[in-house]
Design a protein around this motif. Structure first.
Motif, short mmCIF file in Angstrom:
data_model
loop_
_atom_site.label_atom_id
_atom_site.label_comp_id
_atom_site.label_asym_id
_atom_site.label_seq_id
_atom_site.Cartn_x
_atom_site.Cartn_y
_atom_site.Cartn_z
N LEU A 27 0.83 -1.21 0.00
CA LEU A 27 0.00 0.00 0.00
C LEU A 27 0.86 1.26 0.00
O LEU A 27 0.55 2.24 -0.70
N CYS A 28 1.95 1.23 0.76
CA CYS A 28 2.86 2.38 0.77
C CYS A 28 3.42 2.60 -0.63
O CYS A 28 3.46 3.73 -1.13
N GLU A 29 3.84 1.50 -1.25
CA GLU A 29 4.41 1.58 -2.60
C GLU A 29 3.40 2.16 -3.58
O GLU A 29 3.75 2.87 -4.52
N LEU A 30 2.14 1.84 -3.37
CA LEU A 30 1.08 2.35 -4.25
C LEU A 30 0.67 3.78 -3.87
O LEU A 30 -0.24 4.34 -4.46
N GLY A 31 1.34 4.34 -2.87
CA GLY A 31 1.12 5.75 -2.55
C GLY A 31 0.08 6.01 -1.47
O GLY A 31 -0.31 7.15 -1.25
#
Lengths: 225, 225
Positions: free
Chosen positions: A199-203
């Motif tokens: 989720l972090c990677e997806l912003g």
């Protein structure tokens, strides 16, 4: 005990379509599956992923132990039929656990609580009357995942003459289906787990500015949608 | 251990205003409070209701034991201040538990799990980063219920040098704030509990017709709104 993890391999998590592109939903679904498999293997069991289409476990980037302990079977029938084909069929068959692949907050401890029930049927319900995980030890019990399956399963256990225990777990009760569920991953997800990292990677990040907490996607991170 | 149950005695449950008239919201809030008090007393503790306005326990129609074991204090300060005034102030003070009055699915077993933690601070989180119930044994820990209080409380425990345990409970994790939460009461509420009975009396029932379960209000039952 056999542990079955049903997985929709194509076009998963459609209710997240408003916030995630198809490839991103697939990425998130695989991260959640990897976290579930990690937890199952940590309890000493060898999970079988029952996928609707071929799936490379190697593609999940789980660690080598988890990869070695996990097997994949393709079964393109609807969820209910695919699960029922794997439940205990006669007295003396091994118990079978069924754990949904989107239980991103699953921990070994939460699973152990479910495993340790000696009821004929033990269910960890989800919000809205769903059945997020269960263990079946009774040869006549069958699942029906349509609609309010937890209520149906209580009734079906009664009909089969099976004892039933409901497992009280926030973690197992949290399946990630809708945008609101992403908050729970960001609040409670383990630091080493794949789903919060995905989720972090997806912003995505927690927004705590208006008194209530929500999951928001940072600008510029949605160009791939 | 002291058990504090904060209760908003006037205009409670405003987020249910779309489906319940003010008098009905008050009726539901009192039914939930009665269920929480029942569960606390069943664990062998004597709850103190910290109410924002005078409240007659007799008006809740709890059984005589529960009525006898429960006391009421009026404190019209905001929740955070009212709770902090009652937490352990010095080493050696009794531990204090704080249980929200809208945990309609609370059971003695779920509370016992919370009580049995030996952490300095034990928290049962709610959805969306809330703090639904906690036990405080550390004299320097203070609450802050604004916003994502669970995350704040983790941070505040760290700052105070207090150990923290998160209690994994679907029942304690379910606070009844919004219309969607009513489903959980109808699905999981104990048959002898007041809250499901109250919702039935107000005309609510489960609708399982469209594949997902929801709480609907029967026509003709909303005339008082």
């Amino acid at each position: 005990m056999e542990v079955v993890v049903p997985f929709a391999a194509s076009d998963p998590k459609t209710r997240l379509a408003g916030v995630l592109a198809p490839a991103e939903r697939s990425q998130l679904a695989r991260a959640m599956l990897a976290d579930v498999l990690d937890a199952v293997v940590e309890t000493g069991h060898e999970p079988t992923v029952v996928a609707t289409a071929p799936l490379e476990i190697r593609g999940l980037a789980v660690d080598p132990t988890v990869e070695a302990e996990t097997s994949v079977t393709v079964d393109d029938r609807p969820l209910t039929a695919a699960v029922n084909a794997r439940l205990p069929q006669t007295q003396g068959d091994d118990p079978v656990a069924v754990v949904m692949a989107d239980l991103a907050l699953t921990t070994p401890a939460a699973l152990e609580t479910l495993w340790s029930s000696d009821a004929d049927v033990a269910i960890a319900p989800g919000r809205g009357g769903g059945t997020n995980a269960l263990v079946v030890r009774h040869p006549e019990f069958r699942v029906d995942y349509h609609g309010a399956s937890y209520l149906d399963h209580r009734e079906l256990a009664r009909t089969a003459g099976a004892t039933l225990e409901t497992i009280d777990s926030f973690r197992l009760g949290t399946d990630v289906d809708e945008p609101d569920d992403l908050v729970e991953v960001l609040v409670h997800g383990d630091e080493t787990a794949r789903t919060p990292a995905c989720l972090c990677e997806l912003g995505f990040d927690l927004d705590r500015s208006d008194g209530r907490v929500s999951a928001v996607r940072l600008e510029g991170s949605t160009s791939s949608r």
